[in-house]
Design a protein around this motif. Structure first.
Motif, PDB file in Angstrom:
ATOM      1  N   LEU A  54       4.125  -3.098   1.727  1.00  0.00           N
ATOM      2  CA  LEU A  54       5.107  -2.828   0.431  1.00  0.00           C
ATOM      3  C   LEU A  54       4.558  -2.169  -0.443  1.00  0.00           C
ATOM      4  CD1 LEU A  54       7.354  -6.127   0.505  1.00  0.00           C
ATOM      5  CD2 LEU A  54       8.030  -3.921   1.039  1.00  0.00           C
ATOM      6  N   PRO A  55       3.334  -2.190  -0.994  1.00  0.00           N
ATOM      7  CA  PRO A  55       2.809  -1.330  -2.174  1.00  0.00           C
ATOM      8  C   PRO A  55       2.927   0.218  -1.462  1.00  0.00           C
ATOM      9  CG  PRO A  55       1.676  -3.284  -2.148  1.00  0.00           C
ATOM     10  CD  PRO A  55       2.544  -3.532  -1.042  1.00  0.00           C
ATOM     11  N   GLU A  56       2.539   0.357  -0.175  1.00  0.00           N
ATOM     12  CA  GLU A  56       2.621   1.680   0.296  1.00  0.00           C
ATOM     13  C   GLU A  56       3.948   2.205   0.255  1.00  0.00           C
ATOM     14  OE1 GLU A  56      -1.414   1.485   3.293  1.00  0.00           O
ATOM     15  OE2 GLU A  56       0.446   0.798   3.732  1.00  0.00           O
ATOM     16  N   VAL A  57       4.728   1.385   0.703  1.00  0.00           N
ATOM     17  CA  VAL A  57       6.215   1.901   0.791  1.00  0.00           C
ATOM     18  C   VAL A  57       6.620   2.278  -0.619  1.00  0.00           C
ATOM     19  CG1 VAL A  57       8.571   0.929   1.106  1.00  0.00           C
ATOM     20  CG2 VAL A  57       6.881   0.463   2.802  1.00  0.00           C
ATOM     21  N   THR A  58       6.304   1.174  -1.725  1.00  0.00           N
ATOM     22  CA  THR A  58       6.627   1.748  -2.902  1.00  0.00           C
ATOM     23  C   THR A  58       6.199   3.096  -3.465  1.00  0.00           C
ATOM     24  OG1 THR A  58       7.016  -0.514  -3.688  1.00  0.00           O
ATOM     25  CG2 THR A  58       6.752   0.915  -5.305  1.00  0.00           C
ATOM     26  N   ALA A  59       4.962   3.207  -3.156  1.00  0.00           N
ATOM     27  CA  ALA A  59       4.226   4.660  -3.567  1.00  0.00           C
ATOM     28  C   ALA A  59       4.956   5.556  -2.626  1.00  0.00           C
ATOM     29  CB  ALA A  59       2.864   4.439  -3.259  1.00  0.00           C
ATOM     30  N   THR A  64       8.102  12.249  -6.373  1.00  0.00           N
ATOM     31  CA  THR A  64       7.472  13.497  -6.076  1.00  0.00           C
ATOM     32  C   THR A  64       7.318  13.653  -4.686  1.00  0.00           C
ATOM     33  OG1 THR A  64       5.290  12.981  -6.774  1.00  0.00           O
ATOM     34  CG2 THR A  64       6.741  13.593  -8.589  1.00  0.00           C
ATOM     35  N   ARG A  65       7.447  14.746  -3.938  1.00  0.00           N
ATOM     36  CA  ARG A  65       7.305  14.739  -2.667  1.00  0.00           C
ATOM     37  C   ARG A  65       5.559  14.631  -2.443  1.00  0.00           C
ATOM     38  NH1 ARG A  65       9.635  16.614   1.857  1.00  0.00           N
ATOM     39  NH2 ARG A  65       8.311  17.757   3.289  1.00  0.00           N
ATOM     40  N   ALA A  66       4.904  15.281  -3.289  1.00  0.00           N
ATOM     41  CA  ALA A  66       3.331  15.364  -3.261  1.00  0.00           C
ATOM     42  C   ALA A  66       2.780  13.897  -3.200  1.00  0.00           C
ATOM     43  CB  ALA A  66       2.744  16.228  -4.228  1.00  0.00           C
ATOM     44  N   ALA A  70       1.140  12.139   0.084  1.00  0.00           N
ATOM     45  CA  ALA A  70      -0.385  11.617   0.121  1.00  0.00           C
ATOM     46  C   ALA A  70      -0.585   9.965   0.733  1.00  0.00           C
ATOM     47  CB  ALA A  70      -0.835  11.691  -1.410  1.00  0.00           C
ATOM     48  N   VAL A  71       0.501   9.521   0.353  1.00  0.00           N
ATOM     49  CA  VAL A  71       0.397   7.783   0.852  1.00  0.00           C
ATOM     50  C   VAL A  71       0.500   8.008   2.383  1.00  0.00           C
ATOM     51  CG1 VAL A  71       1.807   5.849   0.977  1.00  0.00           C
ATOM     52  CG2 VAL A  71       1.419   6.899  -1.419  1.00  0.00           C
ATOM     53  N   VAL A  72       1.609   8.648   2.798  1.00  0.00           N
ATOM     54  CA  VAL A  72       1.970   8.924   4.301  1.00  0.00           C
ATOM     55  C   VAL A  72       0.582   9.419   4.930  1.00  0.00           C
ATOM     56  CG1 VAL A  72       3.117  10.118   5.917  1.00  0.00           C
ATOM     57  CG2 VAL A  72       4.369   9.000   4.237  1.00  0.00           C
ATOM     58  N   ALA A  74      -2.575   9.200   4.214  1.00  0.00           N
ATOM     59  CA  ALA A  74      -3.582   8.220   4.076  1.00  0.00           C
ATOM     60  C   ALA A  74      -3.195   7.177   5.075  1.00  0.00           C
ATOM     61  CB  ALA A  74      -3.675   7.608   2.739  1.00  0.00           C
ATOM     62  N   LYS A  75      -2.013   6.693   5.433  1.00  0.00           N
ATOM     63  CA  LYS A  75      -1.505   5.830   6.220  1.00  0.00           C
ATOM     64  C   LYS A  75      -1.736   6.481   7.836  1.00  0.00           C
ATOM     65  CE  LYS A  75      -0.433   1.703   7.469  1.00  0.00           C
ATOM     66  NZ  LYS A  75      -0.939   0.415   7.141  1.00  0.00           N
ATOM     67  N   ILE A  76      -1.612   7.449   7.940  1.00  0.00           N
ATOM     68  CA  ILE A  76      -1.878   8.290   9.194  1.00  0.00           C
ATOM     69  C   ILE A  76      -3.274   8.315   9.540  1.00  0.00           C
ATOM     70  CG2 ILE A  76      -1.827  10.395  10.547  1.00  0.00           C
ATOM     71  CD1 ILE A  76       0.752  11.062   8.749  1.00  0.00           C
ATOM     72  N   SER A  77      -4.061   8.535   8.408  1.00  0.00           N
ATOM     73  CA  SER A  77      -5.732   8.328   8.777  1.00  0.00           C
ATOM     74  C   SER A  77      -6.200   6.987   9.000  1.00  0.00           C
ATOM     75  CB  SER A  77      -6.368   8.774   7.509  1.00  0.00           C
ATOM     76  OG  SER A  77      -7.681   8.716   7.524  1.00  0.00           O
ATOM     77  N   ALA A  78      -5.631   5.720   8.154  1.00  0.00           N
ATOM     78  CA  ALA A  78      -5.981   4.719   8.451  1.00  0.00           C
ATOM     79  C   ALA A  78      -5.447   4.074  10.074  1.00  0.00           C
ATOM     80  CB  ALA A  78      -5.318   3.511   7.462  1.00  0.00           C
ATOM     81  N   LEU A  79      -4.139   4.437  10.313  1.00  0.00           N
ATOM     82  CA  LEU A  79      -3.894   4.259  11.722  1.00  0.00           C
ATOM     83  C   LEU A  79      -4.806   4.941  12.836  1.00  0.00           C
ATOM     84  CD1 LEU A  79      -0.045   4.358  11.178  1.00  0.00           C
ATOM     85  CD2 LEU A  79      -1.375   2.424  11.638  1.00  0.00           C
ATOM     86  N   GLY A  80      -5.097   5.998  12.536  1.00  0.00           N
ATOM     87  CA  GLY A  80      -5.875   6.755  13.533  1.00  0.00           C
ATOM     88  C   GLY A  80      -7.217   6.052  13.816  1.00  0.00           C
ATOM     89  N   GLU A  81      -7.776   5.283  12.486  1.00  0.00           N
ATOM     90  CA  GLU A  81      -9.158   4.754  12.893  1.00  0.00           C
ATOM     91  C   GLU A  81      -8.797   3.475  13.314  1.00  0.00           C
ATOM     92  OE1 GLU A  81     -10.659   4.195   8.839  1.00  0.00           O
ATOM     93  OE2 GLU A  81     -10.888   6.268   8.354  1.00  0.00           O
ATOM     94  N   GLU A  82      -7.716   2.786  13.184  1.00  0.00           N
ATOM     95  CA  GLU A  82      -7.365   1.546  13.831  1.00  0.00           C
ATOM     96  C   GLU A  82      -7.195   1.749  15.431  1.00  0.00           C
ATOM     97  OE1 GLU A  82      -3.854  -1.672  13.824  1.00  0.00           O
ATOM     98  OE2 GLU A  82      -4.322  -0.793  11.864  1.00  0.00           O
TER      99      GLU A  82
END
Length: 117
Positions: A54-59, A64-66, A70-72, A74-82
């Motif tokens: 939920l904090p990631e969703v809020t962010a 602003t699109r930028a 940035a949040v998306v 970062a999530k892509i990177s974290a999911l790649g590591e997972e």
């Protein structure tokens, strides 16, 4: 709206309380779920199903699109590591299922997996 989204009403209230969903109120303080609120709730639900907290969703719903990108990213990177960690786990478990050693400690390949993790 909860029924249309397939969630419980308390979920919508929680999203609102943490700032992931903004809902207009009428003169009596009742929530007004108009088309805009429904679309925002659908976005929250899609992002939650994609694995964002939920904090990631809020962010990610930042004005602003930028900031949202940035949040998306970062999530892509974290999911790649997972994904990489889970693939490693699958490789290890496949080996243990086929391992000829009675105990994993006796197997040099199993020991190598442990040393990598």
């Amino acid at each position: 709206m909860a029924a249309e989204l397939g969630v419980e009403t308390h979920v919508l209230r929680h999203w609102e309380s943490v700032g992931a969903l903004t809902v207009r109120r009428d003169g009596n303080g009742y929530r007004v779920y108009d088309d805009g609120a429904l679309e925002r709730a659908r976005t929250v639900l899609r992002l939650r199903r994609a694995g964002l907290s939920l904090p990631e969703v809020t962010a990610a719903m930042a004005p602003t699109r930028a900031a949202a990108q940035a949040v998306v990213r970062a999530k892509i990177s974290a999911l790649g590591e997972e994904i990489a960690q889970r693939r490693h786990a699958v490789t290890f478990l496949r080996h243990t299922a086929e391992c000829r050693h009675r105990y994993l400690d006796d197997c040099p390949e199993c020991a190598a997996f442990v040393g990598e993790g």
